[in-house]
Structure formats: structure tokens, C-alpha cells
Design a protein around this motif. Structure first.
Motif, PDB file in Angstrom:
ATOM      1  N   ARG A   1      42.356  35.956  42.746  1.00  0.00           N
ATOM      2  CA  ARG A   1      43.688  36.621  42.463  1.00  0.00           C
ATOM      3  C   ARG A   1      43.128  37.868  41.544  1.00  0.00           C
ATOM      4  N   GLN A   2      43.935  38.997  42.029  1.00  0.00           N
ATOM      5  CA  GLN A   2      43.445  40.188  41.235  1.00  0.00           C
ATOM      6  C   GLN A   2      44.844  40.928  40.642  1.00  0.00           C
ATOM      7  N   SER A   3      44.300  41.639  39.684  1.00  0.00           N
ATOM      8  CA  SER A   3      45.425  42.482  39.026  1.00  0.00           C
ATOM      9  C   SER A   3      44.863  43.463  38.294  1.00  0.00           C
ATOM     10  N   GLY A   4      45.349  44.751  38.441  1.00  0.00           N
ATOM     11  CA  GLY A   4      44.826  45.997  37.872  1.00  0.00           C
ATOM     12  C   GLY A   4      45.799  46.677  36.955  1.00  0.00           C
ATOM     13  N   GLN A   5      45.564  47.863  36.576  1.00  0.00           N
ATOM     14  CA  GLN A   5      46.469  48.465  35.574  1.00  0.00           C
ATOM     15  C   GLN A   5      47.963  48.860  36.431  1.00  0.00           C
TER      16      GLN A   5
END
Length: 202
Positions: free
Chosen positions: A145-149
């Protein structure tokens, strides 16, 4: 109190919420940056180079063997959840250490190096890339699972849109309900004003 005055007061109270609804609604409609922000990051797999015999276990609902840059993995689903096993010994496969985990995640990033770059730091099953993207590994399911700005920004816009303006869930629910009630009253008073100002027939 006259309808026109009430309409004006409610309209003033709704200036900020209405502005937030318009701006966020436009963003939700056009969805700029959504593709990267909510990219479904998946572990890179390779063709199997050998056959494996999967024993018929009574408590296994699903079972599959996959190959990654680290080797072969047996992923099993049971009524109690998921298990990550060695496909030869059928014993639980321990979470890989930092160097192996970095190799696994970096191999996955090859499809979009501009967004993900490379792993800069690792803490347990959590990694942060040199582009500021946070990646977490679910070892039992071998999923990421990924999350960025950009993900954080869009999530913030959702909170603004739904009047979740404070860290207190109960207050946000009351505030959101109050905002909807004001919007309904604004509409009702507007309708009443239109009807009351309608020219009477002789």
C-alpha cells in the motif's frame, strides 16, 4: 424575521462551506493526480520455474504460489485469515530483513520510477522513498500500500468537502449535519422569497 434577512444570514454562514464545496467538487469531478495518488501498487512477480505440489489442507480456502525477486512464496487463505508459507516446507515464512525488503520493493518500483524513485529508509515493514512516498508491506498477503503527498492532499480535500474540519469525530458529525440543515433552510427561504415576490394577478 423576514425570509430575505434569514436568507442573507444563512448565506453568510455558508460562505466558507460553499466555497469549499465548489472547489473540492470541481477537483473530485476532474480528478487531477488521482492516478498516482491512488495507484494500486503490486509486488512484481515472475513466471514459475518449477512445479510445486500443494497439499490438500482442510482449512485452506485458497492457495497460490508466486515468484518474486526473493524467490517462491506460498500464499494461503484460511477462515482465520492469510498465511505466508514456504512452498517446500509449508512453514511460515518470516518477514525479510531490511536489505531484502528494499530489494523487493525497489523491484516493484521499476514500473514507475518517476513517482517512487528508490527506498530511502525502512522501519519494520514500512518504507519511505526518496520521492516522499510511504509504502507499507502486508507480508501475510504479500501486498503493498502506498501513499504520497498527493494522497494526503486529496484526503484533506475530502475532509474539507464533508466538513470534517476538526480532529473530533463526534463534533464533525454534528457540524456536517448542521451545515446540511443550513443548506436546506437556505433553499427553503429562497423558494419562499421567490413565491412571495411573484406578481399577483389583477
Amino acid at each position: 424575521m423576514k425570509s430575505r434577512k434569514m436568507h442573507r444570514i444563512i448565506g453568510m454562514l455558508l460562505i466558507l462551506p460553499m466555497f469549499g464545496w465548489v472547489v473540492t467538487g470541481f477537483i473530485f469531478f476532474t480528478k487531477p493526480g488521482y492516478e498516482g495518488a491512488y495507484d494500486q501498487l503490486a509486488i512484481k512477480t515472475y513466471p514459475l520455474q518449477r512445479a510445486f505440489v500443494i497439499p490438500p489442507e482442510a482449512n485452506w480456502l485458497e492457495a497460490k504460489v508466486v515468484k518474486t525477486i526473493l524467490g517462491h512464496h506460498l500464499l494461503v487463505k484460511t477462515k482465520d485469515g492469510f498465511e505466508h508459507l514456504d512452498p517446500i516446507s509449508y512453514q511460515p515464512k518470516k518477514l525479510v530483513d531490511g536489505e531484502a525488503l528494499q530489494l523487493l520493493i525497489n523491484d516493484t518500483f521499476l514500473h514507475d520510477p518517476q513517482r517512487y524513485g528508490v527506498v530511502a529508509s525502512i522501519d519494520g515493514n514500512q518504507a519511505i522513498t526518496n520521492t516522499g512516498v510511504e509504502v507499507s508491506l502486508n507480508w501475510s498477503q504479500l501486498s503493498l500500500r502506498q501513499s504520497g503527498q498527493d494522497t494526503a492532499l486529496i484526503n484533506l480535500l475530502y475532509k474539507i468537502h464533508y466538513l470534517q474540519w476538526t480532529p473530533f469525530k463526534e463534533f464533525n458529525q454534528i457540524f456536517g449535519f448542521f451545515g446540511l440543515m443550513l443548506l436546506i433552510l437556505l433553499t427553503l427561504f429562497g423558494i419562499k422569497m421567490v413565491i412571495s415576490t411573484k406578481p399577483k394577478r389583477a
